[in-house]
Every structure is written in structure tokens, then in C-alpha cells.
Design a protein around this motif. Sequence first.
Motif, PDB file in Angstrom:
ATOM      1  N   UNK A   1       0.810  -1.226   0.000  1.00  0.00           N
ATOM      2  CA  UNK A   1       0.000   0.000   0.000  1.00  0.00           C
ATOM      3  C   UNK A   1       0.840   1.272   0.000  1.00  0.00           C
ATOM      4  N   UNK A   2       2.071   1.219  -0.473  1.00  0.00           N
ATOM      5  CA  UNK A   2       2.936   2.394  -0.460  1.00  0.00           C
ATOM      6  C   UNK A   2       2.975   3.041  -1.834  1.00  0.00           C
ATOM      7  N   UNK A   3       2.853   4.367  -1.869  1.00  0.00           N
ATOM      8  CA  UNK A   3       2.896   5.085  -3.137  1.00  0.00           C
ATOM      9  C   UNK A   3       4.312   5.476  -3.523  1.00  0.00           C
TER      10      UNK A   3
ATOM     11  N   UNK B   1      -8.000  10.249 -11.149  1.00  0.00           N
ATOM     12  CA  UNK B   1      -6.566  10.270 -11.438  1.00  0.00           C
ATOM     13  C   UNK B   1      -5.724  10.200 -10.177  1.00  0.00           C
ATOM     14  N   UNK B   2      -6.298  10.611  -9.048  1.00  0.00           N
ATOM     15  CA  UNK B   2      -5.506  10.766  -7.832  1.00  0.00           C
ATOM     16  C   UNK B   2      -5.812   9.731  -6.764  1.00  0.00           C
ATOM     17  N   UNK B   3      -6.983   9.101  -6.823  1.00  0.00           N
ATOM     18  CA  UNK B   3      -7.411   8.243  -5.722  1.00  0.00           C
ATOM     19  C   UNK B   3      -7.785   6.850  -6.223  1.00  0.00           C
ATOM     20  N   UNK B   4      -7.477   5.855  -5.378  1.00  0.00           N
ATOM     21  CA  UNK B   4      -7.872   4.483  -5.682  1.00  0.00           C
ATOM     22  C   UNK B   4      -8.263   3.782  -4.388  1.00  0.00           C
ATOM     23  N   UNK B   5      -9.066   2.737  -4.534  1.00  0.00           N
ATOM     24  CA  UNK B   5      -9.535   1.959  -3.389  1.00  0.00           C
ATOM     25  C   UNK B   5      -9.230   0.485  -3.616  1.00  0.00           C
ATOM     26  N   UNK B   6      -8.998  -0.216  -2.522  1.00  0.00           N
ATOM     27  CA  UNK B   6      -8.670  -1.643  -2.594  1.00  0.00           C
ATOM     28  C   UNK B   6      -9.351  -2.359  -1.431  1.00  0.00           C
ATOM     29  N   UNK B   7      -9.862  -3.546  -1.697  1.00  0.00           N
ATOM     30  CA  UNK B   7     -10.437  -4.389  -0.651  1.00  0.00           C
ATOM     31  C   UNK B   7     -10.070  -5.834  -0.938  1.00  0.00           C
TER      32      UNK B   7
ATOM     33  N   UNK C   1      -7.794   2.893   1.134  1.00  0.00           N
ATOM     34  CA  UNK C   1      -7.864   3.889   0.079  1.00  0.00           C
ATOM     35  C   UNK C   1      -6.599   4.710   0.138  1.00  0.00           C
ATOM     36  N   UNK C   2      -6.161   5.170  -0.987  1.00  0.00           N
ATOM     37  CA  UNK C   2      -4.942   5.963  -1.053  1.00  0.00           C
ATOM     38  C   UNK C   2      -5.069   6.975  -2.178  1.00  0.00           C
ATOM     39  N   UNK C   3      -4.451   8.110  -1.980  1.00  0.00           N
ATOM     40  CA  UNK C   3      -4.531   9.139  -2.991  1.00  0.00           C
ATOM     41  C   UNK C   3      -3.577  10.272  -2.730  1.00  0.00           C
ATOM     42  N   UNK C   4      -3.614  11.232  -3.614  1.00  0.00           N
ATOM     43  CA  UNK C   4      -2.679  12.347  -3.547  1.00  0.00           C
ATOM     44  C   UNK C   4      -3.443  13.665  -3.728  1.00  0.00           C
ATOM     45  N   UNK C   5      -3.195  14.609  -2.817  1.00  0.00           N
ATOM     46  CA  UNK C   5      -3.797  15.933  -2.875  1.00  0.00           C
ATOM     47  C   UNK C   5      -2.731  16.983  -2.545  1.00  0.00           C
ATOM     48  N   UNK C   6      -3.061  18.238  -2.836  1.00  0.00           N
ATOM     49  CA  UNK C   6      -2.144  19.343  -2.538  1.00  0.00           C
ATOM     50  C   UNK C   6      -2.864  20.404  -1.712  1.00  0.00           C
ATOM     51  N   UNK C   7      -2.156  20.951  -0.742  1.00  0.00           N
ATOM     52  CA  UNK C   7      -2.585  22.161  -0.047  1.00  0.00           C
ATOM     53  C   UNK C   7      -1.482  23.184  -0.278  1.00  0.00           C
TER      54      UNK C   7
ATOM     55  N   UNK D   1      -7.317   2.904   6.065  1.00  0.00           N
ATOM     56  CA  UNK D   1      -8.042   1.664   5.852  1.00  0.00           C
ATOM     57  C   UNK D   1      -8.349   0.928   7.135  1.00  0.00           C
ATOM     58  N   UNK D   2      -8.822  -0.284   6.975  1.00  0.00           N
ATOM     59  CA  UNK D   2      -9.167  -1.147   8.095  1.00  0.00           C
ATOM     60  C   UNK D   2      -8.608  -2.540   7.894  1.00  0.00           C
TER      61      UNK D   2
END
Length: 813
Positions: free
Chosen positions: A143-145, A388-394, A439-445, A455-456
Motif C-alpha cells: 500500500x505504499x505510493x 486520477x488521484x485516488x484508488x480503493x482496494x479491498x 484507500x490511497x490518494x494524492x492531494x495538494x494544499x 483503511x481497516x
Amino acid sequence: MTSFSKQSSTRLSSVLSIFLCLFLSIHVSAQVNGPKGVISGQIITVDNEPAEGVAVKVSGPVEKQSLTTETGYYLFKNLPAGSYKVDVTVKGYKPLDTTIVLSENGKQNNISFKLVLSDAQLTEIVVTSGGRYKIDNPSSSLRLASSILETPQNIQVISKRTMADQQVFDIVDGITRNVSGASRMGHWDNQYANIRMRGSKIPAFRNGMNIEASWGPTAEDASMVENIEFVKGPAGFMLAAGEPGGFYNVVTKKPTGISHQAFSISAGSFSTYRASADFDGKLSKDGRLLYRLNLAAQQKDYHTKFNFNNRVVVAPVFKYLIDDKTSVTFEYTYQASKYLANGNYMFSKKQLADEDVANDFFYTDPSLPPGKMRDHSTYVYLDHQLNDRWKAHAQVAYFNFAMQSGSMWPTLLKENGDMKRGYNIGDEAGENRFAQFSFSGEEYTGSVRHRILGGGDFGNKKFWGDFRTGDTAVNFTGRKTFNIYKPEYGLPMDSIPVFDRSVNIRQRAGATAYATYTNYASAYVQDELGFLNNNLRVSLGIRFTYAETVGKSKYTDIKDQVWSPRAGISYSIDKQTSVYALYDQSFVPVAGLGADSLPFKPIKGNNIEFGVKKEWFGGRWVSSASVYRITRKNALTTGPTINGVTYSVQLGETETKGFELDINGEVVKGLNLILNYAYTDSKVTKESEQVTTKTVGNQTANTNRHTTNGWLSYRFSKGVLNGFGVNGGFQWLAGRFYGTSQTPNMPEYLRFDGGISYQKGKFGINMLVNNLLDNRYLLTAASLSSSPNPEAVFYSYIVEPRRNMRMTLTYKL
């Protein structure tokens, strides 16, 4: 799963609610801003292998660039209509490009490439390969980007190519030589790996789930393994609770979408015969239904007389691409084995590795019925790209394990070698259920990048064991005394006890200490903040875990609620050099009971670590160095053996300090190297309530102060020797401890192996000779018991085979 307390349930529900709200908001955003057009595809090498880390660039109305995944795939979304040029550039290969026109209807366009060798040196986007042994990115199951170079953690990856060069047949088979500070205990090595690192036994993970159970899990066959990742330190936030010393994660083979078949046949010393097959491809014309099937069958004897282990493996995987965003994968693995003894143990009253005990000494008897083991595991994965920035896995998994056997163990041993042996039933069963979502994703502030992971993780582990004692009379009825220096085999059939198995093992184990139940549920979140153009990365994470060990009375019930924080920092000095610091905590519930029939307390640990990682010569090879300090409470170590059953005991507190150095990759063209060294100083710092003798200041059992491994592989690519290769390596262990003592109590270990190979097109042959110097090496040993009966006190140990060889022929289509 037993219900949580009201307080813990509220906490966990709150955390999961936050995750769910964030997940839904991201999904809604993805629906509103749906893609206008998609360009995707796969890059493969000249030998039809997925090309990972290849630079792909699209240019047209917009410009984007990306790197291919571990299966060679790339994907560009949200592209406006227009004409695009797709460029693929890799150093040492011809540049590839094509032009495609995207229409307004948002249709997906699949463009795949096959790399073609070239002597041209490209000056555009360049991504180099580290040869056969260097892996740049962790598997998706971690789970590492970030890449391994940028992650503030010591992670070492063993590739399937490394295992093939070293003639590895299963995870027991010498994989620890490729990782600094890792070693095997050897106990029950016909079935289980039992790997130790940084002062303790580390748990086994498979595809990101902690599947450690009892002595297990069953050692994975090499035919089903893609890579093996050794993660140093706790790092439980990433996917599942991990031990303070770290864990190893077996990544199984998945469909790649490339039509590919491989076959191998092996033969070697001790009547070893093996065959395996790997089928990979598509089951539908539209390429949406993919498959992977791995098969293996093996007959393997041992250097000890009469002992054997025959194995069959069936591992099918199916992946269905629902659309360009979503896929579902089903994976099933069946491993079955038939064996005679639970290990290659030897015994002596005199000393470890007693020279008067033959190297092929067998402590049981060929008349005993063989044991049988059946191991089933099933995984279901669901992956969804939100935008483009977020994905989910189960993923969910179910494990079902059953072993039916008998085991013979010595109970008394005299000075002259006369041994009294007892015979026990040795039945086990296990049933484990797991579930994970993330879930994992990338955002900017502003200018700060956020790589968010949350996740769980849920698990339910059950184990049953039946180890009732059978006939303990001296050498059974009607036989002369068994002597370890002059053994005679062949017990009459009517003297061997027949155990009653008419009752299910769950009922048989119910009234014993070998019926254990462990449940846990946890939620975690981490944010990796990127500053200074992402050259400075700060990781902040926390994990909440509720765990319970279900006992048969209120005195044996254990319930815990634990918050485990994590903080890491990594800085890129340049594109090929990074330094990092890490603070991590861990919490691991422990199933089972000790010899006193009381449950084990959870293992808790703290880790402080500093390190530096550097790629050399354009990324061809990489080095990593780290120093660390781990404090560990309630660590498990091997305890007394009672009636043939070896119990574990918990130490009060230990402190482990060390230094580790790893180097791997392609030093020069065709020359691949693995070299590592570890200094490990692990000592008891606080007494356990279970220990009656003073142990503070003593070295932790089953540790090595100095561990050094090296492996070289060179293949000629020109001239008359084109296709020929040579390889070899060494292993050196010093300062070895098998029990808690102040001075080393095992001899040093220095072993050399070497071989030759030939590769021509689709055909390959590889021969390896282990233990070239034909020495007798001590693998592991057990502490002497404290029995008042002197005949019940003796050495127990395992020696490795003398010089032996293996040869494997492979053919790839």
C-alpha cells in the motif's frame, strides 16, 4: 468474532465513519469529473516479461508522463479529444512511439509495446534497470505510493529471478541469505519457515495479510511466489499488525495479461525430483478475463535416513477487468505434503554437533506411518480507480489447514547413547479469516503534497492441536535398545500405537491448551507530506487496534485497545540519494498458551531507526545502511520441551541494537550482486515472571551478532561463451546464541556454494552445488532442559547436509 466493548466499538466506528465519508466524497468527485478519454496499455520485454518502471509520455492537447506498474501497465485518463503521440523510452532499447486520435465519446484506447534492444543511448526520459536482483518499488500489497528509495523504512525485496538463480524450491530453502540479519530457526523445517530478524521471530505475511498462526503458516512453494519483501521494523500501519522486528511478505504470482508459459524440471541429491509449470494469459478475446496457473510436484528426501517430504501445489488465479477503473481477482492455492518426520533433529549428551553421531542419523523409524498435511487458501481482491488521484482496494481471505501425523521424540538419553523415545499423536488444524480495505490518494494544499493512506484490517484466527502421548516404553515392545551411535531401525508393526481419530480434532483439542482463538479489528491512517518540491517527505500515521484472545475462563481472556503512532522523515539529497529517520510502535496479539496453561500477553515494541539509501551508476545498483534500537516487551522465545512438545515462553523485556548494510543490483553489465552484513546486539533487559533464573544482560536466544552473505551471478553476452553464466555465494554467521547466555554457545558458520548455467533463447539450464567444502554445519539448537533427572538433559540440534547439488532445466514459450 466476539463483540467489542461499547467504548472500543464507538472509537472504531468513528474512525471508520471518517474514512467512509472521505471515500464517498472522493467517489462523487470522480463521478462529476468523469474522464473524456483514456489511453492505456502494457509494456513487455524481449522475453515477454512485464517491464516495470518504464517511462511513458503522451503529448497533444495536454502532456502527461507516467511509469509502468509492476505488471507493465500504464494509464492516462481525463484526456480531451484530439491527436496524441505516445512515446516509450528506456535506456538500451530502441525508442517506440505511435500516434492515436481520441474521439469525443471517451472511448478507451489500448496501446501496448514490446521493447527492442538497441545500442543507442537515449537522452530523453531515462529509466534504468538494476538487472535481475534490484527491485525499485514495493508491491501494491504494501500500500505504499513512494519508491523504496524514498520510503523511510528499510525494505529489501527478493525477486523470483534471485530465487531461480539460487535454486530455491520453497521459502525454507535459503532465502534469508539475501537479507541482512535474517536467519532461520530450523524447527519443524519440513513445513514451516520460522524466520528471525532483529532479535526475534518475525511473522509471515502473504499479499499484505498477517497469516502467522501457531508454528505456521505452511512454507510457500517457490512456484507460486513473485517476490518476497522483508520489511524491517514494526510498520504495522501499512497493512496489518506486525512484530517489532519486522515481517516478510510473500507476493504471489498474478495474471499479467501477457501470453506466457514456462516449464521446469529439477533433479538433485537425496533423491530430489521436481517439476513445475507456469501458465499466464487471457481467457477472453477482449482481454478482460485473465488467468495465471502455477503447478508443482516434488519428491524430496533428506540427508537424514528415511526422512522425506513429497509436495503438490496447485495455484490458479483469475482476474476480470470490469472496466478501465475496476477489477476483481480470485486466487486459490492448494498445498499438500506427505512426510515422515517433523524435522532433521539430532541429539547428544556430549556436545552440539557430536562428531560421533553420523550426519545421516535419523531419530525416528521408517516403520512409522507418514504424516499428511493439507493447506487451502483463498483470496478475493477488488480494485477501483476513483479518479486520477485516488484508488480503493479491498480483499478478503480464508485459510484452512489440517495436519495428521504422529511424532516421536526422545525422553531420556544415557551417556553411552542409549535413548528412550516416546510417540505422540501430532494432529493440527487451523482456520483463519481476514478482511482488509484501504484507500490511497494524492492531494495538494498549496505547495505541500499529501499522499494519504487509510483503511481497516480485521482478522479471526483459530487453532486446534492434539498432542496426546502414546507408548513411552523404552524403544517399544520387543525391541533392543535404540542407540544414537549405533542405530538399528525397523519397529514391528504391532508395537506402534494406533491413535483414535474418530472424534473431530476440535473436540479432541477442546479440553487442552491447544485450542486458541484470536480476534482483532483495527483502523489506520497515514499522511506523507511532501515539501521542497517533494524532496523532503514527512510521514505521520496512527493505528487503533482492538484485539482479544478468547480464553476458557475470565483468567485466560485478554482484551486490549491500543493506539500505535508512527512518524518518519525522508530527504532526497539528490535524485539517487536519500536519508531517513523513523519512530514506530507496534502491537501484536499472541495466540496460544505457555507450559503453565496461561495465555501469552501481547507483544509491544518501539523502534527508532536512521538510514541512508543510494543508487549508483544511474540506478544499476543500490545500497542501504541503517542503525536502529528496538525495545520489545513479552517477546516469544523457545522454551522447554515436555513429552515431545516444545513450548514457547515470554521474556520480560529485550533491547536490540544493530547496524545493517545491503547492496544489490547490476554492478557492471551482466554481473549481478547481493551483499549484506548485519550486527545484532539483542539482550534481555528485564526478567519475565516465568523465568526463575537470572537472565538480565544475557543475549536473546536464537540470535547472531554477525551475519554476512554474498551472492554473485555473471552471464556472458558476447563471444564463444555467449549465454554461459557462473554464480556462487557464501554465508558467514558468528557470535551465535541458541539460548539466553552471555557468551556465544554455537560454533561459527561459513558456507560456500557455486554453480554454472546456460541460457539460449527459450531454453536454460542451471546447476548449483551447495556446501562446496563438504563441511558439517550446525543450523540451530535448543536449550538444555532443567529436569532433575540427568538422563532427561541433553543437547538437541539440527545439522545441514554435506555437499549436495541441484540441476534445473527450464523452457519458456
